[in-house]
Design a protein around this motif. Structure first.
Motif, PDB file in Angstrom:
ATOM      1  N   ALA B 486       3.405   1.818 -81.467  1.00 29.24           N
ATOM      2  CA  ALA B 486       3.957   1.644 -83.224  1.00 29.24           C
ATOM      3  C   ALA B 486       2.958   0.747 -83.662  1.00 29.24           C
ATOM      4  O   ALA B 486       3.067  -0.244 -84.525  1.00 29.24           O
ATOM      5  CB  ALA B 486       5.316   0.961 -83.058  1.00 29.24           C
ATOM      6  N   ILE B 487       1.698   1.002 -83.347  1.00 29.32           N
ATOM      7  CA  ILE B 487       0.553   0.102 -84.030  1.00 29.32           C
ATOM      8  C   ILE B 487       0.061   0.636 -85.299  1.00 29.32           C
ATOM      9  O   ILE B 487      -0.415  -0.161 -86.255  1.00 29.32           O
ATOM     10  CB  ILE B 487      -0.704   0.010 -83.117  1.00 29.32           C
ATOM     11  CG1 ILE B 487      -1.712  -0.904 -83.318  1.00 29.32           C
ATOM     12  CG2 ILE B 487      -1.285   1.712 -83.006  1.00 29.32           C
ATOM     13  CD1 ILE B 487      -2.845  -1.152 -82.377  1.00 29.32           C
ATOM     14  N   ALA B 488       0.507   1.972 -85.668  1.00 26.14           N
ATOM     15  CA  ALA B 488       0.130   2.349 -86.764  1.00 26.14           C
ATOM     16  C   ALA B 488       0.966   2.015 -87.882  1.00 26.14           C
ATOM     17  O   ALA B 488       2.264   1.811 -87.586  1.00 26.14           O
ATOM     18  CB  ALA B 488       0.029   4.181 -86.995  1.00 26.14           C
ATOM     19  N   THR B 489       0.471   1.660 -89.076  1.00 30.21           N
ATOM     20  CA  THR B 489       1.650   1.193 -90.117  1.00 30.21           C
ATOM     21  C   THR B 489       2.161   2.306 -90.792  1.00 30.21           C
ATOM     22  O   THR B 489       1.735   3.390 -91.008  1.00 30.21           O
ATOM     23  CB  THR B 489       0.834   0.472 -91.332  1.00 30.21           C
ATOM     24  OG1 THR B 489       1.721  -0.064 -92.138  1.00 30.21           O
ATOM     25  CG2 THR B 489      -0.179   1.425 -91.962  1.00 30.21           C
ATOM     26  N   MET B 490       3.470   2.214 -91.138  1.00 31.76           N
ATOM     27  CA  MET B 490       4.287   3.336 -91.829  1.00 31.76           C
ATOM     28  C   MET B 490       4.352   3.057 -93.240  1.00 31.76           C
ATOM     29  O   MET B 490       4.597   3.905 -93.972  1.00 31.76           O
ATOM     30  CB  MET B 490       5.704   3.352 -91.205  1.00 31.76           C
ATOM     31  CG  MET B 490       6.517   1.880 -91.465  1.00 31.76           C
ATOM     32  SD  MET B 490       6.185   0.648 -90.205  1.00 31.76           S
ATOM     33  CE  MET B 490       7.214  -0.826 -90.672  1.00 31.76           C
ATOM     34  N   TYR B 491       3.660   2.096 -93.869  1.00 32.73           N
ATOM     35  CA  TYR B 491       3.217   1.985 -95.097  1.00 32.73           C
ATOM     36  C   TYR B 491       2.054   2.774 -95.696  1.00 32.73           C
ATOM     37  O   TYR B 491       1.197   3.093 -94.817  1.00 32.73           O
ATOM     38  CB  TYR B 491       3.227   0.488 -95.503  1.00 32.73           C
ATOM     39  CG  TYR B 491       4.360  -0.279 -95.167  1.00 32.73           C
ATOM     40  CD1 TYR B 491       5.654  -0.059 -95.838  1.00 32.73           C
ATOM     41  CD2 TYR B 491       4.454  -1.128 -94.033  1.00 32.73           C
ATOM     42  CE1 TYR B 491       6.819  -0.883 -95.748  1.00 32.73           C
ATOM     43  CE2 TYR B 491       5.811  -1.859 -93.785  1.00 32.73           C
ATOM     44  CZ  TYR B 491       6.829  -1.645 -94.425  1.00 32.73           C
ATOM     45  OH  TYR B 491       7.941  -2.236 -94.169  1.00 32.73           O
ATOM     46  N   GLU B 492       2.085   2.942 -97.051  1.00 38.54           N
ATOM     47  CA  GLU B 492       0.974   3.883 -97.556  1.00 38.54           C
ATOM     48  C   GLU B 492      -0.334   3.035 -97.628  1.00 38.54           C
ATOM     49  O   GLU B 492       0.002   1.862 -98.710  1.00 38.54           O
ATOM     50  CB  GLU B 492       1.501   4.489 -98.720  1.00 38.54           C
ATOM     51  CG  GLU B 492       2.482   5.450 -98.595  1.00 38.54           C
ATOM     52  CD  GLU B 492       2.442   6.522 -97.727  1.00 38.54           C
ATOM     53  OE1 GLU B 492       1.338   7.101 -97.479  1.00 38.54           O
ATOM     54  OE2 GLU B 492       3.300   6.755 -96.831  1.00 38.54           O
ATOM     55  N   ALA B 493      -1.417   3.130 -97.265  1.00 37.77           N
ATOM     56  CA  ALA B 493      -2.445   2.172 -97.458  1.00 37.77           C
ATOM     57  C   ALA B 493      -3.810   3.382 -97.513  1.00 37.77           C
ATOM     58  O   ALA B 493      -3.798   3.815 -96.498  1.00 37.77           O
ATOM     59  CB  ALA B 493      -2.773   1.136 -96.692  1.00 37.77           C
ATOM     60  N   PRO B 494      -4.347   3.413 -98.583  1.00 40.87           N
ATOM     61  CA  PRO B 494      -5.533   4.207 -98.798  1.00 40.87           C
ATOM     62  C   PRO B 494      -6.589   3.973 -97.621  1.00 40.87           C
ATOM     63  O   PRO B 494      -7.344   4.841 -97.439  1.00 40.87           O
ATOM     64  CB  PRO B 494      -6.033   4.190-100.139  1.00 40.87           C
ATOM     65  CG  PRO B 494      -5.431   2.993-100.756  1.00 40.87           C
ATOM     66  CD  PRO B 494      -4.273   2.932 -99.784  1.00 40.87           C
ATOM     67  N   MET B 544       9.204  -1.276-100.431  1.00 45.70           N
ATOM     68  CA  MET B 544       9.713   0.121-101.150  1.00 45.70           C
ATOM     69  C   MET B 544       8.705   0.743-101.718  1.00 45.70           C
ATOM     70  O   MET B 544       8.272   1.799-102.016  1.00 45.70           O
ATOM     71  CB  MET B 544      10.852   0.083-101.816  1.00 45.70           C
ATOM     72  CG  MET B 544      12.193  -0.244-101.030  1.00 45.70           C
ATOM     73  SD  MET B 544      12.630   0.747 -99.774  1.00 45.70           S
ATOM     74  CE  MET B 544      14.241   0.938 -99.866  1.00 45.70           C
ATOM     75  N   ASN B 545       7.730  -0.202-102.618  1.00 45.73           N
ATOM     76  CA  ASN B 545       6.753   0.327-103.285  1.00 45.73           C
ATOM     77  C   ASN B 545       5.375   0.919-102.555  1.00 45.73           C
ATOM     78  O   ASN B 545       4.602   1.585-103.303  1.00 45.73           O
ATOM     79  CB  ASN B 545       5.967  -1.114-104.081  1.00 45.73           C
ATOM     80  CG  ASN B 545       6.814  -1.381-105.079  1.00 45.73           C
ATOM     81  OD1 ASN B 545       7.463  -0.708-105.785  1.00 45.73           O
ATOM     82  ND2 ASN B 545       6.521  -2.661-105.519  1.00 45.73           N
ATOM     83  N   ASN B 546       5.678   0.530-101.282  1.00 44.89           N
ATOM     84  CA  ASN B 546       4.386   1.085-100.466  1.00 44.89           C
ATOM     85  C   ASN B 546       4.973   2.027 -99.411  1.00 44.89           C
ATOM     86  O   ASN B 546       4.235   2.224 -98.172  1.00 44.89           O
ATOM     87  CB  ASN B 546       3.565  -0.105 -99.841  1.00 44.89           C
ATOM     88  CG  ASN B 546       2.899  -0.849-100.773  1.00 44.89           C
ATOM     89  OD1 ASN B 546       1.860  -0.558-101.301  1.00 44.89           O
ATOM     90  ND2 ASN B 546       3.437  -2.121-101.204  1.00 44.89           N
ATOM     91  N   LEU B 547       6.087   2.501 -99.536  1.00 41.97           N
ATOM     92  CA  LEU B 547       6.600   3.316 -98.511  1.00 41.97           C
ATOM     93  C   LEU B 547       7.194   4.779 -99.018  1.00 41.97           C
ATOM     94  O   LEU B 547       7.794   4.691 -99.927  1.00 41.97           O
ATOM     95  CB  LEU B 547       7.873   2.468 -98.094  1.00 41.97           C
ATOM     96  CG  LEU B 547       8.670   3.146 -96.574  1.00 41.97           C
ATOM     97  CD1 LEU B 547       7.854   3.195 -95.534  1.00 41.97           C
ATOM     98  CD2 LEU B 547       9.963   2.340 -96.392  1.00 41.97           C
ATOM     99  N   GLN B 548       6.854   5.474 -98.289  1.00 43.36           N
ATOM    100  CA  GLN B 548       7.064   7.348 -98.693  1.00 43.36           C
ATOM    101  C   GLN B 548       8.349   7.508 -97.654  1.00 43.36           C
ATOM    102  O   GLN B 548       9.021   8.415 -98.216  1.00 43.36           O
ATOM    103  CB  GLN B 548       5.861   7.955 -98.741  1.00 43.36           C
ATOM    104  CG  GLN B 548       5.132   7.744 -99.809  1.00 43.36           C
ATOM    105  CD  GLN B 548       4.118   8.802 -99.976  1.00 43.36           C
ATOM    106  OE1 GLN B 548       3.897   9.776 -99.293  1.00 43.36           O
ATOM    107  NE2 GLN B 548       3.404   8.789-101.329  1.00 43.36           N
ATOM    108  N   ASP B 549       8.180   7.209 -96.416  1.00 37.18           N
ATOM    109  CA  ASP B 549       9.040   7.643 -95.524  1.00 37.18           C
ATOM    110  C   ASP B 549      10.681   7.669 -95.810  1.00 37.18           C
ATOM    111  O   ASP B 549      11.072   6.305 -96.089  1.00 37.18           O
ATOM    112  CB  ASP B 549       8.844   7.141 -94.000  1.00 37.18           C
ATOM    113  CG  ASP B 549       9.688   7.654 -92.923  1.00 37.18           C
ATOM    114  OD1 ASP B 549       9.160   8.479 -92.327  1.00 37.18           O
ATOM    115  OD2 ASP B 549      10.901   7.438 -92.812  1.00 37.18           O
TER     116      ASP B 549
END
Lengths: 158, 723
Positions: B486-494, B544-549
């Motif tokens: 679970a090292i990858a972030t689940m948030y959107e970051a370009p 929530m602002n940074n999350l699509q899942d």
């Protein structure tokens, strides 16, 4: 070396011959095959080895068998009477208050002892009284519920 | 899309100690002896689809042929109607004995009570890698459902043939096949009478969708609970064999020590005692525990030791000892966009370092084994998550063939990822071989604390940026040693750079409930909180602002409602924090309220709400139990637990010195289950633990303004004055 040749366990006088320095836990488990009493730490820190001595909860891993004398010992195997579970045992089943259940024997005996002196414990009193018992699976909340359920039934309210 | 670095892409962290060779064959029986062992009836075996193509495309094969080694699971229907399910998985308190039986009963259309589960026996059950990684529900559950479906089809076919009717006219319910007209019926047991049928089926047959489940999906209590509340269940420490001796092992004075000299004569002189030296291994076996302890104490040994590091300098050590050129399977590095662009675009930039101490699993049943050496065959009962791997370990250590080595796992007093290896089994086996008698070995708590392995400590460095709209612009994450789960972030970051740095670690380390997902979520979700505060945005809104899942959003929403996040009221000494995550098919959001005593600096977690989604729920009662248990276990690692060590010794190998969560530490826990019947079922033994620590750290910050970036967060049970 001093020897011990009998113990009163679960209402029966058991005969054997062991070194008085052996722990009560090892005698129960190895001599009497009462393996419901568990080794968890050997240091009196987890209470998996709890038995009742004259109704009081004790860490059997911390007691030399030579010190027991004629006191009455109750183990988890001694709670069921004529095929009927003790209300605390039944409540643990009904609430499903266990996961791996290795701590369960000690928990039940601890709860039985507590309900004798405090038939209507609050949640905080249960936590306080039972704090010496470790459940590494983390079932404390359900165990508290089970103790409440058993208390209610034992007080004739259910 | 995340571009995988050329040299380094790895989907999940490999489970340490699981990087072994291919599965050995599991089963040397031919079909005739198999059915004989089963006592006739009908056996249905699930075979991996590819393997089946290599076999015989699913048709029934001759009685004399060897069973294929790729069988994952099978079940047997006896002439009395009893159903026995065989799986190499083991029961360690996660209650899969119950949930797998529910799955089979559901698909086979029999009562739960008619199912017997035979688990974790290298002679009786098919090969299995081990019970870890939350894989039982998604993999074994699915396979067993296929097996049960196949069995039901076979039973219907048998009845159709018997009555010379079309199978479509028949229905199988409650262990009975009936004509739809109701004119006749026959039980599964009656159909199995006189049969000796072993049928292989591909493992991916159609199955009943979750909305149509009848027994699966229902709350079911632990099967066999009466045996546990009466003390009748036999864990490994409770087993006995005639003539059995009690074993004890002489432990080295420090990790890595070698034996310079040893004198066994005093021990050997004791009546009934055997003492063994084999290389650096020294052990005794005696007729009873007290004698074994005395024999062990009578051994005089000198050890050669080498200087080793200390927990005081642990985090410096981890940073300095990152491997220069780690093995391929230990690498993880992913990049996306450009970190420098991302940081340039940010209006708030943050850098922070988080640390996680070594901790111990502390299963209440310490490692134990009973070994029986007879006629050149070794049989070992032991509590392990990996019976087949331990079988291999024992065989290799004693130079036996796998065929002559058998491992059986009684339902075990928990493991939490800590029982992947077979040291205790090997030790008991070695003593049994020397004694020519069965030997029982139960590790002391101190041995369990010292000679098992630990959850890896770690250092995590994060560099991040967020723009004026509260959107992540840059996310750089380096984990030293603790792991890549679970090292990858689940948030959107370009713009991202995420890397795991393996370290030549100072202690023996291995799997632990959720692996590094705990550490990585702690760092990530603490940091997200820091960013939210830096940007002046509510922590939930910021996420929530940074999350699509959608599924993670849904658990956040559900937890927020149950908790009353919007309505929360600040009070002196009280704080509120949140954290969420995804791993191993589970989606979790944890909301915590803490209370801090300003005078004593003690921290009490008052309340935790956790919302959870792992697809279609198999056993909601067991699931709730598991989730609240994980939260409770997580309290220890979050607040108190840390292994202290120095120069090859563990300094706090006792419960009196190592604080785990107890009754008084437990908050009010509320679990919200989201039952996604449209999604496949995943496991829940691990991921529910990952949200607690960061939610608590964030709540402590909310209450005090103090940002604690270390697990455990407390020192000697108290909140430090400064981070």
């Amino acid at each position: 070396m001093a020897r011990v040749t009998e113990l009163n366990v679960n209402g029966t006088l058991h005969a054997f011959d062991v070194d008085a320095d052996a722990t009560l836990l090892s005698v129960l488990r190895d001599q009497l095959d009462l393996t419901g009493t568990k080794y968890g730490c050997g240091e009196g820190q987890c209470a998996a080895c709890t038995v009742l001595i004259d109704g009081n909860p004790r860490h059997s891993c911390q007691i030399r068998v030579g010190a027991v004398g004629k006191h009455r010992i109750t183990t988890i195997e001694g709670l069921e009477k004529n095929g009927e579970l003790h209300p605390v045992q039944q409540a643990f089943i009904d609430v499903d208050a266990m996961q791996c259940a290795y701590c369960t024997s000690g928990m039940i005996l601890g709860a039985v002892a507590m309900l004798k002196i405090q038939p209507n414990p609050t949640e905080a009193q249960i936590a306080d009284y039972m704090n010496g018992h470790i459940c590494r699976c983390g079932v404390y909340q359900r165990i508290k519920e089970a103790v409440h359920l058993a208390a209610t039934r034992m007080n004739g309210n259910a | 899309m995340m571009a995988a670095d050329q040299k380094t892409a790895l989907a999940i962290e490999p489970e340490r100690y699981e990087l072994r060779g291919l599965p050995m064959h599991f089963f040397a029986m031919d079909r005739r002896s198999f059915m004989k062992a089963m006592g006739g009836g009908i056996a249905i075996l699930a075979v991996a689809k590819d393997a089946l193509a290599l076999q015989e495309s699913g048709r029934r094969i001759g009685m004399e042929e060897k069973m294929p080694r790729e069988i994952n699971a099978w079940l047997h229907i006896a002439p009395d109607g009893g159903v026995t399910v065989y799986t190499g998985k083991v029961e360690i308190g996660q209650n899969i004995r119950t949930s797998l039986a529910q799955t089979v009963a559901d698909e086979l259309h029999v009562s739960l009570a008619s199912i017997q589960m035979v688990m974790g026996d290298t002679q009786l059950t098919p090969f299995d890698m081990g019970t870890f990684g939350s894989r039982t529900t998604p993999q074994m559950g699915t396979q067993l459902r296929s097996v049960a479906w196949a069995a039901r089809s076979v039973l219907v076919d048998l009845a159709a043939r018997k009555w010379s009717v079309d199978a479509g006219q028949l229905v199988a319910e409650n262990g009975t096949v009936s004509d739809r007209s109701g004119s006749r019926s026959i039980t599964y047991g009656e159909l199995a009478q006189g049969q000796a049928l072993a049928q292989m089926m591909p493992a991916e047959d159609p199955v009943t969708p979750a909305p149509e489940w009848k027994i699966a999906g229902q709350p079911v209590h632990k099967i066999g609970a009466r045996d546990f509340v009466t003390g009748r269940h036999k864990y490994t420490p409770d087993l006995k064999l005639p003539g059995m001796l009690c074993g004890k092992i002489l432990r080295p004075s420090a990790f890595g020590a070698t034996l310079a000299s040893v004198d066994l004569s005093a021990a050997k002189a004791m009546p009934g005692v055997i003492a063994v030296r084999d290389g650096d291994f020294v052990g005794v076996a005696a007729p009873d525990e007290l004698t074994a302890e005395r024999a062990l104490a009578a051994i005089k040994a000198q050890w050669n030791t080498t200087p080793q590091s200390s927990s005081k300098e642990l985090f410096d050590f981890l940073k300095k000892n990152a491997e220069e050129d780690p093995a391929e399977e230990n690498r993880y590095r992913q990049t996306k966009g450009s970190m420098s662009d991302g940081l340039a675009a940010a209006s708030h930039r943050l850098e922070a370092t988080y640390t996680v101490a070594y901790i111990a699993h502390c299963p209440l049943e310490p490692r134990a084994a009973l070994a029986d050496w007879k006629d050149g065959k070794m049989m070992v009962w032991t509590g392990t998550q990996r019976p087949f791997a331990v079988r291999d370990e024992v065989a290799q250590a004693l130079h036996l063939s796998n065929d002559n080595t058998r491992v059986i796992v009684p339902d075990t007093g928990s493991a939490y990822g800590g029982k992947h290896t077979g040291e205790c089994a090997v030790e008991a086996a070695r003593l049994a071989q020397a004694a020519g008698k069965p030997v029982h070995l139960l590790w002391t708590r101190e041995e369990e604390f010292t000679w098992a392995y630990f959850r890896p400590a770690g250092v995590i460095e994060i560099k991040s940026g967020v723009d004026a709209n509260g959107k992540l612009t840059a996310w750089e994450f380096h984990n030293y040693n603790s792991g890549a789960a679970a090292i990858a972030t689940m948030y959107e970051a370009p713009n991202q750079l995420i890397e795991f740095h393996p370290v030549n670690a100072p202690l023996r380390q291995g799997s632990y409930r959720s692996l590094a997902a705990c550490a990585n979520h702690f760092a990530r979700e603490s940091h997200m909180d820091e960013l939210a505060h830096a940007a002046g945005v509510d922590p939930l809104e910021f996420r929530m602002n940074n999350l699509q899942d959608e599924r993670l959003r849904a658990v956040y929403q559900a937890a927020a409602e149950k908790f009353g996040w919007q309505e929360r009221k600040k009070a002196p000494g009280h704080g509120f924090g949140i954290a969420g995550g995804i791993d191993k098919g589970g989606h979790v959001a944890a909301f915590a309220e803490v209370a801090i005593d300003g005078a004593t600096r003690e921290v009490r977690i008052e309340r935790v709400v956790e919302a959870w989604d792992c697809g279609a729920i198999v056993n909601p009662d067991g699931l709730k139990n598991t989730i609240s248990g994980a939260i409770t276990m997580g309290i220890g690692g979050a607040l108190y637990e840390a292994i202290e060590f120095d120069n090859g010794r563990i300094l706090n190998p006792h419960f009196a010195q190592y604080r785990v969560a107890r009754f008084k530490d437990e908050p009010k826990i509320e679990v919200v289950l989201i039952d996604r019947k449209d999604q496949p079922s995943f496991g829940a033994g691990e991921t529910p633990i990952v949200g607690l620590a960061p939610a608590v750290a964030n709540a402590i910050f909310d209450a005090t303004g103090l940002r604690i970036r270390s697990m455990p967060m407390l020192q000697d049970g108290k909140l430090p004055k400064q981070a």
